[in-house]
Design an enzyme around this catalytic site. Sequence first.
Site, PDB file in Angstrom:
ATOM      1  N   GLN A   1      -7.056  -4.605  10.279  1.00  0.00           N
ATOM      2  CA  GLN A   1      -5.956  -4.094  11.099  1.00  0.00           C
ATOM      3  C   GLN A   1      -6.381  -2.920  11.955  1.00  0.00           C
ATOM      4  O   GLN A   1      -5.545  -2.139  12.411  1.00  0.00           O
ATOM      5  CB  GLN A   1      -4.773  -3.694  10.207  1.00  0.00           C
ATOM      6  CG  GLN A   1      -4.126  -4.887   9.535  1.00  0.00           C
ATOM      7  CD  GLN A   1      -2.840  -4.489   8.825  1.00  0.00           C
ATOM      8  OE1 GLN A   1      -1.873  -4.082   9.446  1.00  0.00           O
ATOM      9  NE2 GLN A   1      -2.842  -4.606   7.511  1.00  0.00           N
TER      10      GLN A   1
ATOM     11  N   LYS B   1       0.812  -1.220   0.000  1.00  0.00           N
ATOM     12  CA  LYS B   1       0.000   0.000   0.000  1.00  0.00           C
ATOM     13  C   LYS B   1       0.844   1.268   0.000  1.00  0.00           C
ATOM     14  O   LYS B   1       0.506   2.232  -0.667  1.00  0.00           O
ATOM     15  CB  LYS B   1      -0.966   0.012   1.179  1.00  0.00           C
ATOM     16  CG  LYS B   1      -0.319   0.116   2.527  1.00  0.00           C
ATOM     17  CD  LYS B   1      -1.363   0.109   3.625  1.00  0.00           C
ATOM     18  CE  LYS B   1      -0.762  -0.097   4.996  1.00  0.00           C
ATOM     19  NZ  LYS B   1      -0.026   1.057   5.513  1.00  0.00           N
ATOM     20  N   THR B   2       1.950   1.239   0.730  1.00  0.00           N
ATOM     21  CA  THR B   2       2.785   2.441   0.745  1.00  0.00           C
ATOM     22  C   THR B   2       3.342   2.701  -0.648  1.00  0.00           C
ATOM     23  O   THR B   2       3.430   3.841  -1.105  1.00  0.00           O
ATOM     24  CB  THR B   2       3.942   2.284   1.750  1.00  0.00           C
ATOM     25  OG1 THR B   2       3.407   1.794   2.973  1.00  0.00           O
ATOM     26  CG2 THR B   2       4.620   3.607   2.006  1.00  0.00           C
TER      27      THR B   2
ATOM     28  N   ARG C   1       3.218  -9.439  10.567  1.00  0.00           N
ATOM     29  CA  ARG C   1       4.487  -8.706  10.588  1.00  0.00           C
ATOM     30  C   ARG C   1       5.619  -9.596  10.097  1.00  0.00           C
ATOM     31  O   ARG C   1       6.667  -9.135   9.688  1.00  0.00           O
ATOM     32  CB  ARG C   1       4.858  -8.228  12.005  1.00  0.00           C
ATOM     33  CG  ARG C   1       3.948  -7.214  12.649  1.00  0.00           C
ATOM     34  CD  ARG C   1       3.604  -6.091  11.751  1.00  0.00           C
ATOM     35  NE  ARG C   1       2.350  -6.368  11.054  1.00  0.00           N
ATOM     36  CZ  ARG C   1       1.957  -5.734   9.962  1.00  0.00           C
ATOM     37  NH1 ARG C   1       2.716  -4.812   9.424  1.00  0.00           N
ATOM     38  NH2 ARG C   1       0.815  -6.029   9.367  1.00  0.00           N
TER      39      ARG C   1
ATOM     40  N   ASP D   1      -3.142   7.486   4.952  1.00  0.00           N
ATOM     41  CA  ASP D   1      -2.656   6.139   5.225  1.00  0.00           C
ATOM     42  C   ASP D   1      -3.337   5.603   6.494  1.00  0.00           C
ATOM     43  O   ASP D   1      -3.778   6.389   7.320  1.00  0.00           O
ATOM     44  CB  ASP D   1      -1.136   6.217   5.427  1.00  0.00           C
ATOM     45  CG  ASP D   1      -0.480   4.853   5.349  1.00  0.00           C
ATOM     46  OD1 ASP D   1      -1.164   3.889   4.951  1.00  0.00           O
ATOM     47  OD2 ASP D   1       0.719   4.755   5.671  1.00  0.00           O
ATOM     48  N   GLU D   2      -3.373   4.302   6.661  1.00  0.00           N
ATOM     49  CA  GLU D   2      -3.967   3.681   7.863  1.00  0.00           C
ATOM     50  C   GLU D   2      -5.354   4.272   8.154  1.00  0.00           C
ATOM     51  O   GLU D   2      -5.660   4.640   9.288  1.00  0.00           O
ATOM     52  CB  GLU D   2      -3.066   3.883   9.089  1.00  0.00           C
ATOM     53  CG  GLU D   2      -1.636   3.426   8.912  1.00  0.00           C
ATOM     54  CD  GLU D   2      -1.439   1.928   9.033  1.00  0.00           C
ATOM     55  OE1 GLU D   2      -2.441   1.176   8.990  1.00  0.00           O
ATOM     56  OE2 GLU D   2      -0.277   1.502   9.124  1.00  0.00           O
TER      57      GLU D   2
END
Length: 739
Positions: free
Chosen positions: A250, A32-33, A604, A219-220
């Site tokens: 998340q 996504k980044t 992670r 973001d997020e």
Amino acid sequence: MNVLEGLNPQQMEAVKHYEGPLLILAGAGSGKTRVLTNRIAWLIDEKDVSPWNILAITFTNKAAGEMRERVNNLVGFGAESIWVATFHSTCGRILRRYIDRLGYDSHFSIYDTDDQKSLVKELCKSLEINTQMLKEKRIMAAISSAKNELIGPAEYAAAAGSDFITSKIAAVYSAYQKELKKRNAIDFDDMLMLTVELFEKNEDVLDQYRDRFRFIMVDEYQDTNTAQFRLISQLAGPEGNLCVVGDDDQSIYSFRGANISNILNFEKIWPQAKVIRLEQNYRSTTNILEAANHVIANNRSRKKKTLWTENENGPLIHVKEFDTAFNEADFAASQIASLVSRREASYSDFAILYRTNAQSRLLEEKLLMRGIPYRLIGGVNFYARREIKDLLSYMRVIDNTSDDLAIRRVINVPKRGIGAASINKVAGYAAANGLSFYEALTRGVQIPGLGRAAVKTDAFVTFLQALRGKAQLLTVRKLLEEIIEQTGYIKELREEGTDEAKERIGNIEELISKAAVFEETAADPSLSAFLEEVSLVADIDEMDEQESRVVLMTLHSAKGLEFPRVFMTGMEEDIFPSSMSMMEDDSGSAVEEERRLCYVGITRAMRELTMTWAHTRMLRGETRYHERSRFLGELPADRVDAGGPKEKTVRPSSSGPALPSGNRSTFRFDKPFKREPVKAAVKADRLDYAQGDTVSHIKFGTGTVLSIVDGGKDYEVTVDFEKYGVKKMFAGFAKLKKL
DNA sequence: TGATCTGCGGTTTTT
DNA sequence: CCGCAGATCA
């Protein structure tokens, strides 16, 4: 550089989205980044969007820094004029410029959690609220959630009605906001709420920012609360050139007001929104990903999606069971030590994750014993340390004399013979005359009852005025050094000479270098900007991937990061999921959040994931039993390691949810807590050394036993080490050897 | 006024 | 167990 190279079709579609709202549902590790940064580059390169017109918002400085770096690499010219910042620093910048419209001064202070608590405490006293019954913490939490929901004091009071507790909170809330304003201070939540208010009341200001931020990325997105959602809605306007990236699986910050429905509402507010799903994971092995999918499938309220990967299977998930948390911690340390010594891994490959910060202690101990370098994220914030807060308080007073809290903190540091009695007289006079503490202080002898103490307060006022005068001419770093010099802060610590004092000096030196870096790199090197920056530092911002160290942190802190090898420790009922999440009678939504946290933890890991749990664990000084976490039972059996010869292994469920959601309450009741502390679990019958003996310790070397106290559960031994001085330790853990 | 002692409560996660 | 706040003493 071609910004479309190597993208999958969905990523490509997202990058090439031009105008209008876009919701990207991006699973963990789906790039996504990359999509966000490449889209920024694409807009600039292909659509001639000016970098000046782009805003990218993140939650942490670390994420902002990473995005800034990637954008800089991708966008050659003009990258620096892209506004990449966190929500809070974005608001800070806007407020510095326009907060006068709301009746504050641009040199406002930012109150952190400790500051808030002091103020709430003070207000409870004057409002005669019994803080035994109604804890400050609860009041703070209530105020915070009100602000996150954009509910002001008046509205809160109206909603409180006649409810006793709520109306008390409302009274504090109202007084709290009033007092903050008087002190020209705002808290974290105010940064957002006031910016929204500013835009609401000042169309010209909003228009100006709308005009600038023609393209907005967030973001997020799943972590946004109502205030943040409103803010970006205001900026995006009805046409909404707004691109948000999030993953409902998340979402782990609902306790902080994050509102999952912001994802659902996105398509309601902007019906023309395009939705793109990124479901291919590039980070983890198939085993890890399947484990994550299998666990999260137990949540009922979620947007169904399944991550997939082309990556290899990789090693199985290791699940290990231990008798005690000591053995668990030791296992993690020994695994790391052996992999590194065999050159199969380096320290920075590892992250050790846990649910609560308190769990880090044991792990640290074991890593220390084996000489494994580690970085601890979280715990006591650097900027919350006494010496740092003292010095920053001086700077705060210099920047904003209305900051009563800061001035009262430093008035007698170092000792100036101004005690509580005098302080109260000054404060009383200030309150009676509507003055700030500082203003009152300048009145000296006029303050009734102050008498001879006025000589001392006058001297302090002169001292501050001199510093304030100098501050105009000095850089932030020089000012800090001047304060240290004038107050004799380091000198005093040096004279103290203890280990603790030395550590404090070290911290102060670190603060000086932070100030130095700041004044060299900041766009606005002012004192206000420095104080704001240090207020908004999050624990995770302190992490540096370049370091060759193992990283220890909470599962929450780990969000957004990745590591080749991950340990998830403390996989026990009541720890993870936490007992709190199970107590709430809210149809299991809190447990679902814990499960999302588990999902975050699992995802992670890139290559290897080890999940551990222990039957007994020390918690707040008592040893407690725990069952293994339900989440372990939710792992897919065919992805889990059968375990080594030493440890017993877990039998994971063969398929499906281990616990149907409907059964949660029954489940709770047929499993009573086992709370009896285990006595003598670690206590040896007798020790093979006595007072006066010379002993050796694995880390501290040799020393002399000064005393041995029978603490019931264990012997507490005090040893004077040759190199490390006097230490107190428990015999069961210290493993001292008689020489 | 300042330094030391004692008792109590606390830990879920954080910008 | 740890840190803090109020109490107590020099």
